[in-house]
Scaffold this active site. Structure first.
Site, PDB file in Angstrom:
ATOM      1  N   HIS A 194      14.034  57.358  14.632  1.00  0.00           N
ATOM      2  CA  HIS A 194      12.586  57.161  14.462  1.00  0.00           C
ATOM      3  C   HIS A 194      12.102  56.237  15.574  1.00  0.00           C
ATOM      4  CE1 HIS A 194       8.743  56.462  12.714  1.00  0.00           C
ATOM      5  NE2 HIS A 194       9.039  55.498  11.871  1.00  0.00           N
ATOM      6  N   HIS A 239      15.198  49.766   6.232  1.00  0.00           N
ATOM      7  CA  HIS A 239      14.631  48.520   5.693  1.00  0.00           C
ATOM      8  C   HIS A 239      15.261  48.242   4.324  1.00  0.00           C
ATOM      9  CE1 HIS A 239      11.351  48.436   8.641  1.00  0.00           C
ATOM     10  NE2 HIS A 239      11.069  49.691   8.339  1.00  0.00           N
ATOM     11  N   GLU A 270       9.197  54.486  15.805  1.00  0.00           N
ATOM     12  CA  GLU A 270       8.223  53.419  15.555  1.00  0.00           C
ATOM     13  C   GLU A 270       8.791  52.081  16.052  1.00  0.00           C
ATOM     14  OE1 GLU A 270       6.434  53.334  11.630  1.00  0.00           O
ATOM     15  OE2 GLU A 270       4.909  51.899  12.307  1.00  0.00           O
ATOM     16  N   ASP A 328       9.286  49.142  15.062  1.00  0.00           N
ATOM     17  CA  ASP A 328      10.232  48.297  14.336  1.00  0.00           C
ATOM     18  C   ASP A 328      11.668  48.800  14.449  1.00  0.00           C
ATOM     19  OD1 ASP A 328       9.048  50.384  12.860  1.00  0.00           O
ATOM     20  OD2 ASP A 328       9.586  49.512  10.934  1.00  0.00           O
ATOM     21  N   ASP A 382      13.271  55.348   7.512  1.00  0.00           N
ATOM     22  CA  ASP A 382      12.303  54.662   6.630  1.00  0.00           C
ATOM     23  C   ASP A 382      12.451  55.070   5.151  1.00  0.00           C
ATOM     24  OD1 ASP A 382      10.913  52.986   8.352  1.00  0.00           O
ATOM     25  OD2 ASP A 382       9.435  54.505   8.882  1.00  0.00           O
ATOM     26  N   TYR A 412       6.757  50.206  -1.236  1.00  0.00           N
ATOM     27  CA  TYR A 412       6.995  50.841   0.065  1.00  0.00           C
ATOM     28  C   TYR A 412       6.484  52.283   0.062  1.00  0.00           C
ATOM     29  CZ  TYR A 412       9.479  51.844   4.390  1.00  0.00           C
ATOM     30  OH  TYR A 412       9.788  52.197   5.678  1.00  0.00           O
ATOM     31  N   HIS A 432       2.143  45.285  10.406  1.00  0.00           N
ATOM     32  CA  HIS A 432       1.011  46.088  10.894  1.00  0.00           C
ATOM     33  C   HIS A 432      -0.110  46.229   9.849  1.00  0.00           C
ATOM     34  CE1 HIS A 432       2.494  49.710   8.916  1.00  0.00           C
ATOM     35  NE2 HIS A 432       3.391  50.012   9.809  1.00  0.00           N
ATOM     36  N   HIS A 465       8.871  59.028   8.658  1.00  0.00           N
ATOM     37  CA  HIS A 465       7.504  58.626   8.423  1.00  0.00           C
ATOM     38  C   HIS A 465       6.552  59.058   9.525  1.00  0.00           C
ATOM     39  CE1 HIS A 465       5.046  54.753   9.319  1.00  0.00           C
ATOM     40  NE2 HIS A 465       4.321  55.464   8.500  1.00  0.00           N
TER      41      HIS A 465
HETATM   42 FE1  FEO Z   1       7.990  54.052  10.337  1.00  0.00          FE
HETATM   43 FE2  FEO Z   1      10.020  51.296   9.648  1.00  0.00          FE
HETATM   44  O1  FEO Z   1       8.948  52.447  10.667  1.00  0.00           O
END
Ligand code: FEO
Length: 406
Positions: A79, A230, A81, A83, A165, A197, A25, A146
């Site tokens: 979460h 991640h 989002e 991903d 995250d 990050y 993104h 996040h």
């Molecule tokens: Fe806030 Fe890895 O997404």
């Protein structure tokens, strides 16, 4: 395809490695990333998070290697989002009887992505628990880490914090754990990925991070593993990444100046050279970034790793140079604190870029050393002396300012 990995007894990483992503993104990810999610094979089979939709089938194949998806009783969505949640509708096709555990804000957001009318959704808040058999999951809301919906899940008996995250890194790797990664790469590379990050994603939330970590510590949770959504899982040094986050949240960084600039006909670039020499002669380290030669996320990371920021820009049509404006726009959105700033630049006739930059520093509420330095057309030998002295003076102020954080 990457096989599932058991991270604790009957708890498996079933995520995917995205070796190829370079634009996350808008954030440059030179090392790719992973989308981690976790499957608990307890009396009641439980999935924590999904993966990015593009990888839904790979993630499902990882699950199928362990259990038929229709046996999944609970899906925790930490979460929403894209991903992490965008494969949820595909999962719900395969596990229609599963109950979803999510925060209230998460539920509202989830309803914007999917038709959830036939889904069994259970809203949770901090302290709520889910017993899956031998394991007990405890939910901890972490709004703005996040997104507003975010939460973490603590698996009590495994002393495992699934942190979503937070504590992640954009790092595609065959290593699933921190110690595996550092055995073939280095601590420095891993820690740089953590800083990258944090700087690009979590910088605005330092105060929240501090209070959330304190809240987790106050809950007395014993944590011997942190599994983010991640990058690698912190098996060997979970305390180290917590310490890194606390340090960054408290404004700790290096006694260093990031000189971040762009240039048209090299005049601003030529100015940067005596400025850097002046900084070095004051005994302060320097990192020089030319914006059009560097990914924006790298410039942001290098800013974050430095106590001082000097931005250089030529004036173009009475305005700041566009790539410099792009950098400050990114930076302003990240709400930087605990850094000291200054500006320099060249102009042909009207000028304006340096003034514009000081206005930006004011908008960001950064402490600024005014008035910066400007040069018309080409730096003369006298101008270069002025730049050198500006660099030296700026470095002195950076050293002074840095003492507040020691
Ligand atoms: Fe806030 Fe890895 O997404």
């Amino acid at each position: 395809m990457t096989k599932a990995t058991e991270i604790k007894p009957d708890i498996f990483w079933v995520g995917v490695v995205d070796w190829a992503v370079r634009d996350f993104h808008g954030y440059v990810t030179p090392n790719g990333t992973t989308y981690n999610n976790y499957l608990i094979l307890d009396d009641e089979v439980t999935l924590l998070d999904t993966v990015k939709y593009d990888f839904a089938e790979t993630g499902i194949a990882n699950i199928k290697n362990l259990v038929e998806p229709n046996r999944i009783r609970h899906i925790v969505i930490n979460h929403i989002e894209n991903d992490h949640m965008s494969a949820l509708d595909r999962l719900m096709e395969l596990a229609p009887g599963a109950r979803i555990y999510i925060t209230d804000r998460g539920r509202k957001g989830m309803e914007r992505f999917f038709d959830t009318s036939g889904w069994n959704v259970h809203v949770v808040k901090t302290g709520d628990e889910l017993k899956t058999g031998k394991y007990t999951l405890q939910f901890i809301e972490t709004p703005m880490l996040h997104w507003p919906d975010s939460m973490m899940t603590y698996v009590k008996e495994a002393k495992l914090l699934v942190s979503q995250d937070a504590f992640g890194q954009h790092m595609a790797s065959t290593a699933r754990f921190d110690d595996e990664f550092t055995a073939c790469a280095s601590h420095a590379e891993l820690e740089d990925a953590v800083v990258d990050y944090y700087a690009n994603i979590l910088m605005p939330f330092g105060r929240l991070i501090k209070s959330k970590i304190k809240q987790i510590q106050d809950l007395g949770l014993e944590i011997d593993m942190i599994a983010p959504d991640h990058g690698v899982i912190w098996r060997k040094e979970p305390d180290r990444v917590i310490e890194m986050y606390l340090n960054m949240a408290e404004g700790k960084t290096n006694l260093r100046v990031a000189v971040i600039y762009d240039t048209m006909w090299h005049s601003t670039e030529i100015m940067s050279q005596p400025i850097v020499q002046g900084i070095m002669d004051e005994g302060v380290d320097c990192k020089v970034i030319k914006l059009r030669a560097t990914p924006m996320s790298t410039a942001i990371k290098e800013f974050w790793k430095s106590r001082g920021l000097l931005v250089g820009s030529p004036t173009l049509n009475n305005e700041v140079f566009p790539s410099v404006a792009e950098f400050t726009t990114h930076l302003r959105g990240l709400r930087p604190t605990d850094r000291i700033a200054g500006a320099f630049g060249s102009y042909g006739w009207g000028g304006g870029a340096v003034k514009w930059l000081y206005q930006e520093f004011q908008n960001m509420k950064l402490e600024a050393i005014e008035p910066g330095v400007q040069v018309q057309y080409r730096p003369s030998p006298e101008d270069k002396d002025t730049c050198y002295n500006f660099g030296r003076d700026f470095a002195k102020r950076v050293k002074e300012y840095h003492r507040k954080f020691q």
